[in-house]
Design an enzyme around this catalytic site. Structure first.
Site, PDB file in Angstrom:
ATOM      1  N   GLU A   1      -0.746 -14.117   3.414  1.00  0.00           N
ATOM      2  CA  GLU A   1      -2.185 -14.176   3.637  1.00  0.00           C
ATOM      3  C   GLU A   1      -2.525 -13.699   5.034  1.00  0.00           C
ATOM      4  OE1 GLU A   1      -5.330 -16.935   2.395  1.00  0.00           O
ATOM      5  OE2 GLU A   1      -3.593 -18.122   1.737  1.00  0.00           O
TER       6      GLU A   1
ATOM      7  N   ASN B   1       0.838  -1.203   0.000  1.00  0.00           N
ATOM      8  CA  ASN B   1       0.000   0.000   0.000  1.00  0.00           C
ATOM      9  C   ASN B   1       0.878   1.259   0.000  1.00  0.00           C
ATOM     10  OD1 ASN B   1      -1.528   2.221   0.895  1.00  0.00           O
ATOM     11  ND2 ASN B   1      -2.935   0.944   2.061  1.00  0.00           N
TER      12      ASN B   1
ATOM     13  N   GLY C   1      -7.885   5.686   1.740  1.00  0.00           N
ATOM     14  CA  GLY C   1      -8.829   4.812   2.441  1.00  0.00           C
ATOM     15  C   GLY C   1     -10.069   5.553   2.943  1.00  0.00           C
ATOM     16  N   TYR C   2     -10.378   5.339   4.208  1.00  0.00           N
ATOM     17  CA  TYR C   2     -11.599   5.911   4.797  1.00  0.00           C
ATOM     18  C   TYR C   2     -11.395   7.336   5.319  1.00  0.00           C
ATOM     19  CZ  TYR C   2     -12.964   0.945   4.835  1.00  0.00           C
ATOM     20  OH  TYR C   2     -13.256  -0.345   4.474  1.00  0.00           O
TER      21      TYR C   2
ATOM     22  N   ASP D   1      -0.889  -3.684  10.738  1.00  0.00           N
ATOM     23  CA  ASP D   1      -2.221  -4.053  10.283  1.00  0.00           C
ATOM     24  C   ASP D   1      -3.147  -3.056  10.933  1.00  0.00           C
ATOM     25  OD1 ASP D   1      -3.654  -5.974   8.602  1.00  0.00           O
ATOM     26  OD2 ASP D   1      -4.804  -6.321  10.426  1.00  0.00           O
ATOM     27  N   SER D   2      -4.017  -2.505  10.120  1.00  0.00           N
ATOM     28  CA  SER D   2      -4.821  -1.409  10.641  1.00  0.00           C
ATOM     29  C   SER D   2      -6.199  -1.440  10.029  1.00  0.00           C
ATOM     30  CB  SER D   2      -4.138  -0.082  10.300  1.00  0.00           C
ATOM     31  OG  SER D   2      -3.917  -0.011   8.903  1.00  0.00           O
TER      32      SER D   2
ATOM     33  N   HIS E   1      -3.836   6.788  14.398  1.00  0.00           N
ATOM     34  CA  HIS E   1      -3.534   5.488  14.996  1.00  0.00           C
ATOM     35  C   HIS E   1      -2.108   5.049  14.642  1.00  0.00           C
ATOM     36  CE1 HIS E   1      -5.155   5.371  11.049  1.00  0.00           C
ATOM     37  NE2 HIS E   1      -5.020   4.079  10.875  1.00  0.00           N
ATOM     38  N   ARG E   2      -1.709   5.233  13.368  1.00  0.00           N
ATOM     39  CA  ARG E   2      -0.378   4.813  12.940  1.00  0.00           C
ATOM     40  C   ARG E   2       0.683   5.684  13.605  1.00  0.00           C
ATOM     41  NH1 ARG E   2      -1.666   4.820   8.206  1.00  0.00           N
ATOM     42  NH2 ARG E   2      -2.662   2.816   8.353  1.00  0.00           N
TER      43      ARG E   2
HETATM   44  P1  IMP Z   1      -4.227  -3.459   5.965  1.00  0.00           P
HETATM   45  O1  IMP Z   1      -3.282  -3.205   4.828  1.00  0.00           O
HETATM   46  O2  IMP Z   1      -4.726  -4.850   6.040  1.00  0.00           O
HETATM   47  O3  IMP Z   1      -3.703  -2.937   7.275  1.00  0.00           O
HETATM   48  O4  IMP Z   1      -5.504  -2.626   5.569  1.00  0.00           O
HETATM   49  C1  IMP Z   1      -5.942  -1.532   6.259  1.00  0.00           C
HETATM   50  C2  IMP Z   1      -7.103  -0.863   5.531  1.00  0.00           C
HETATM   51  O5  IMP Z   1      -7.732  -0.050   6.521  1.00  0.00           O
HETATM   52  C3  IMP Z   1      -6.650   0.082   4.423  1.00  0.00           C
HETATM   53  O6  IMP Z   1      -6.665  -0.489   3.153  1.00  0.00           O
HETATM   54  C4  IMP Z   1      -7.676   1.205   4.541  1.00  0.00           C
HETATM   55  O7  IMP Z   1      -8.846   0.841   3.857  1.00  0.00           O
HETATM   56  C5  IMP Z   1      -7.955   1.222   6.027  1.00  0.00           C
HETATM   57  N1  IMP Z   1      -7.032   2.168   6.695  1.00  0.00           N
HETATM   58  C6  IMP Z   1      -5.969   1.879   7.504  1.00  0.00           C
HETATM   59  N2  IMP Z   1      -5.363   3.000   7.929  1.00  0.00           N
HETATM   60  C7  IMP Z   1      -6.046   4.012   7.369  1.00  0.00           C
HETATM   61  C8  IMP Z   1      -5.877   5.429   7.434  1.00  0.00           C
HETATM   62  O8  IMP Z   1      -4.967   6.010   8.045  1.00  0.00           O
HETATM   63  N3  IMP Z   1      -6.792   6.140   6.733  1.00  0.00           N
HETATM   64  C9  IMP Z   1      -7.806   5.574   6.033  1.00  0.00           C
HETATM   65  N4  IMP Z   1      -7.983   4.266   5.923  1.00  0.00           N
HETATM   66  C10 IMP Z   1      -7.113   3.483   6.595  1.00  0.00           C
END
Ligand code: IMP
Length: 192
Positions: free
Chosen positions: A38, A10, A147-148, A67-68, A174-175
């Protein structure tokens, strides 16, 4: 410079991580594209461990993974660990959250980030978790971020993640909070 292989595909996340590490002696290297992990864990921390440990073991280098995701209270914590898989693209995922939440009066939500650093042998070296509380707006606002971000309003800043400068999101997200906990530990790590 010490190298951390980052277990993400990402680009939005990679960019944010690079900012956090800017003032350290660690530099990031993207994981090999053919290396896919996975996400079979049931929690953010379990998935972060899977990604960091597998990428470290496969590359023989130190690795970092996060993971977020977004947890909406009135949706029993959805989309949660399925945040990245909740629709075909960001627009679709935002529409689904807004549709499922509808006019529900409880708009509270939180972003959660679990971060793991793994040793070259695939064992866990460090872990941290950061949370950012907020509210889901009825419609998107702002053009930055990913993202969101456009529907996530942070009362403390009186704006959405998508309306923040990267510095402001860095401070509050959060990050950012997970990194603030992780960085001193990372700096103190004895490697080599
Ligand atoms: P991961 O790559 O499995 O951690 O996916 C996390 C998903 O959560 C991302 O693809 C976004 O859709 C969402 N996400 C995580 N962090 C953020 C953020 O800081 N802003 C907006 N969406 C987020």
């Amino acid at each position: 410079m010490k190298t951390l292989v980052v277990a993400t595909g990402n680009p939005g996340k990679l960019k944010e991580m690079q900012r956090y590490l800017a003032e350290t002696d660690w530099k990031l290297q993207l994981k090999p594209s053919e290396l896919d992990v996975e996400e079979t864990g049931e929690t953010f921390i379990a998935n972060a461990r899977l990604k960091a440990c597998q990428v470290a073991e496969a590359t023989g280098k130190w690795a970092i993974a996060d993971d977020s995701g977004l947890a909406v209270t009135a949706l029993d914590g959805a989309p949660g660990i399925f945040s990245a898989r909740y629709g075909k693209d960001d627009g679709d995922r935002i529409d689904r959250v807004l549709r499922e939440l509808g006019p529900h009066p409880d708009r509270s939500a939180q972003f959660i980030c679990a971060m793991v650093v793994a040793r070259p042998d695939g064992s866990v070296a460090l872990e941290a978790e950061g949370i950012c509380p907020g509210e889901i707006l009825p419609s998107p606002r702002g053009a930055d971020g990913f993202g969101y971000d456009p529907i996530f309003f942070v009362p403390e800043a009186n704006r959405t993640f998508a309306e923040m400068t990267p510095e402001q999101k860095h401070q509050l997200s959060h990050r950012g909070r997970a990194f603030a906990l992780l960085l001193p530990q990372l700096q103190a790590l004895k490697i080599g």
